[in-house]
Design a protein around this motif. Structure first.
Motif, mmCIF file in Angstrom:
data_model
loop_
_atom_site.group_PDB
_atom_site.id
_atom_site.type_symbol
_atom_site.label_atom_id
_atom_site.label_comp_id
_atom_site.label_asym_id
_atom_site.label_seq_id
_atom_site.Cartn_x
_atom_site.Cartn_y
_atom_site.Cartn_z
ATOM 1 N N THR A 176 3.339 -4.435 3.638
ATOM 2 C CA THR A 176 4.554 -4.008 3.202
ATOM 3 C C THR A 176 3.008 -1.998 2.985
ATOM 4 O OG1 THR A 176 5.482 -5.170 2.482
ATOM 5 C CG2 THR A 176 6.055 -2.477 2.330
ATOM 6 N N VAL A 177 3.829 -1.476 4.001
ATOM 7 C CA VAL A 177 2.435 0.169 3.921
ATOM 8 C C VAL A 177 3.605 1.463 4.128
ATOM 9 C CG1 VAL A 177 1.018 1.764 5.097
ATOM 10 C CG2 VAL A 177 0.357 -0.662 5.436
ATOM 11 N N ARG A 225 0.725 5.106 -0.079
ATOM 12 C CA ARG A 225 -0.513 6.879 0.195
ATOM 13 C C ARG A 225 0.295 7.652 0.408
ATOM 14 N NH1 ARG A 225 -2.063 3.277 5.977
ATOM 15 N NH2 ARG A 225 -0.482 3.813 7.601
ATOM 16 N N LEU A 264 1.134 -1.344 -0.294
ATOM 17 C CA LEU A 264 0.080 -0.156 0.064
ATOM 18 C C LEU A 264 1.079 1.248 0.187
ATOM 19 C CD1 LEU A 264 -3.025 1.269 0.735
ATOM 20 C CD2 LEU A 264 -3.017 1.349 2.619
ATOM 21 N N THR A 313 -5.287 -1.427 5.062
ATOM 22 C CA THR A 313 -3.747 -2.050 5.408
ATOM 23 C C THR A 313 -3.406 -2.944 4.422
ATOM 24 O OG1 THR A 313 -5.155 -3.607 6.007
ATOM 25 C CG2 THR A 313 -4.502 -2.441 7.836
ATOM 26 N N ASP A 365 3.800 5.267 3.266
ATOM 27 C CA ASP A 365 3.749 6.359 3.938
ATOM 28 C C ASP A 365 3.601 7.380 2.693
ATOM 29 O OD1 ASP A 365 2.612 9.555 4.492
ATOM 30 O OD2 ASP A 365 1.415 8.383 6.231
ATOM 31 N N THR A 401 -6.286 8.248 -0.908
ATOM 32 C CA THR A 401 -5.650 7.672 0.318
ATOM 33 C C THR A 401 -6.479 6.606 1.029
ATOM 34 O OG1 THR A 401 -3.413 8.230 0.231
ATOM 35 C CG2 THR A 401 -4.602 7.045 2.364
ATOM 36 N N HIS A 440 -2.551 -0.021 -4.080
ATOM 37 C CA HIS A 440 -2.751 -0.685 -4.004
ATOM 38 C C HIS A 440 -2.211 -1.942 -4.800
ATOM 39 C CE1 HIS A 440 -4.441 -4.616 -2.321
ATOM 40 N NE2 HIS A 440 -3.570 -4.319 -0.836
#
Length: 453
Positions: free
Chosen positions: A49-50, A7, A5, A46, A52, A40, A28
């Motif tokens: 791996t996220v 975002r 993800l 979730t 930001d 976003t 995503h």
């Protein structure tokens, strides 16, 4: 299923057909393929791996359509610093003749690392000389190690100085050997699947280093396997004079007579194309790899890219060899492409967004991958580059941070993903130990320098 993800990007440029730019955007992905692109708030919350990316500009991974990776060991060679193309080649050939398998693997790793740090996620390479046991396999090994999406083009030179060609005889191969090894590398390495990480194609070097027969046979061989074709064409005035004197044709007339046009073929440079030749390339969907920094470095001229684009020629960008640009920064090539077209055609000749499009969707089309890479859209590979807007290069560019990637001083990428795998994080490669590798690269370069004194 591994998920990713991305975002909160300041702006995410999709490069899709609508040209969407999403403030606060992200995407995503699952198993390396994008499943959704949106603001976003409209994405899943979730993932495994996220990332930001607040304060970052996100674009599709950049695509490099022309390179000679081995040349990273011969940057700034004094004898070639102020020469035109032919003189530059003659100065460098004797040095390259001293290289072997280790040189080709290590130099490829260096060149690929440099491009990834600039935001490049897919690269082709044109390897046309194989001294002292070197093989295309050496740079393929490097590409697999570092994790880039790679098009390895098996080049060739068969026409040495004794036959009227430019390279020394020690650097050419027999045509039987070239065709035999071309079959081998295609059958061993080429992956024709849509999201392939590794593809192989065939790429005789130039009209002045191979015979007409080899050009024809190579084209027939490539098409029998369904792989792409690549060569240098109309790079400078010397190139044009050679073709006229030797073949009685312009470079484009010559390659066209040999079957070297079509949607499966692309040509590097094409600086000296006129309106009729541009029309022929457009009609046949023959691609062009525009290499602005190399063209300037070698005094070759300004390629008529605006006219090519307007006519419908597929155009991508290339960094070219590290000994003719002394750099491998693909975002810088986008900037120089824009600036050169403005020099030739005025301030409105190319916008910053058009230059970024050349570096993404344009390159994907030239490599025959515009169904899988070059844009951020569902079903496409999760290949992306993110640039930090808090750097000094971007200071004051809050007006239009996407255009600033091209208009302002080119910077390194903060984060890069290839097939959903994070290969650059906080400006550092995650797949190799770069300082250790560069020490090995310096050792090999110093050995070459000492051997040539």
């Amino acid at each position: 299923m591994a998920t990713l993800l991305v975002r909160n990007a300041t702006v995410l440029a999709t490069m899709d057909d609508a040209g969407r730019e999403i403030a606060g955007g992200g995407f995503h992905a699952a198993d390396g393929v994008i499943t959704a692109v949106a603001t976003t708030a409209d994405l899943p919350a979730t993932a495994d791996t996220v990332l930001d990316l607040s304060g970052h500009v996100v674009v599709p991974g950049l695509v490099n359509t022309h390179h000679h990776l081995y040349q990273s060991l011969t940057r700034a060679v004094p004898a070639g610093q102020d020469a035109l193309l032919f003189g530059w080649l003659k100065a460098l050939y004797p040095i390259w003749a001293r290289m072997g398998p280790e040189h080709f693997r290590v130099s490829a790793l260096t060149g690929l690392a440099e491009m990834m740090l600039s935001g490049c996620t897919t690269s082709s390479d044109h390897l046309y000389l194989f001294p002292n046991g070197a093989r295309l396999d050496d740079e393929i090994e490097a590409a697999l190690e570092i994790g880039i999406r790679f098009h390895a083009m098996r080049g060739s030179m068969s026409k040495g100085a004794s036959k009227g060609g430019l390279p020394p005889d020690s650097l050419v191969e027999t045509e039987d050997r070239i065709l035999e090894d071309s079959r081998r590398v295609i059958e061993t390495f080429h992956d024709a699947t849509r999201l392939a990480m590794l593809r192989v194609g065939l790429a005789p070097c130039t009209p002045f280093t191979v015979s007409a027969d080899l050009m024809r046979e190579t084209a027939a061989l490539a098409r029998s396997y369904g792989v792409r074709l690549h060569t240098h064409t109309a790079e400078n005035g010397e190139d044009v004079v050679y073709c006229r004197e030797t073949f009685g044709m312009t470079p484009v007339e010559y390659v066209e007579s040999l079957g070297w046009t079509g949607a499966d073929t692309w040509h590097a440079h094409c600086v000296k194309l006129g309106p009729v030749e541009i029309g022929r390339f457009a009609a046949s969907r023959t691609g062009v790899a525009h290499c602005p920094c190399s063209n300037m470095r070698l005094g070759s001229g300004i390629a008529p890219v605006r006219a090519m684009i307007d006519a419908g020629v597929p155009v991508g960008l290339g960094v070219d060899g590290s000994a003719s640009t002394d750099s491998g920064h693909l975002l810088n090539e986008a900037r120089q492409a824009m600036l050169l077209q403005r020099v030739a055609g005025g301030a409105a000749a190319m916008t910053a967004r058009e230059a970024l499009r050349l570096a993404t969707r344009g390159g994907a089309e030239v490599l025959g991958r515009d169904d899988a890479i070059g844009r951020l859209a569902p079903g496409f590979a999760a290949d992306f580059a993110a640039y930090d807007t808090a750097t000094i290069d971007m200071a004051g560019a809050e007006w239009d941070p996407l255009a600033a990637l091209v208009l302002c001083g080119p910077q390194r990428a903060a984060h890069v993903g290839i097939g959903g795998r994070i290969v650059v994080s906080e400006g550092k490669l995650t797949t190799i130990d770069l300082p250790v590798h560069l020490e090995q690269h310096r050792r090999l370069a110093k050995t070459l320098i000492e051997a040539c004194r």
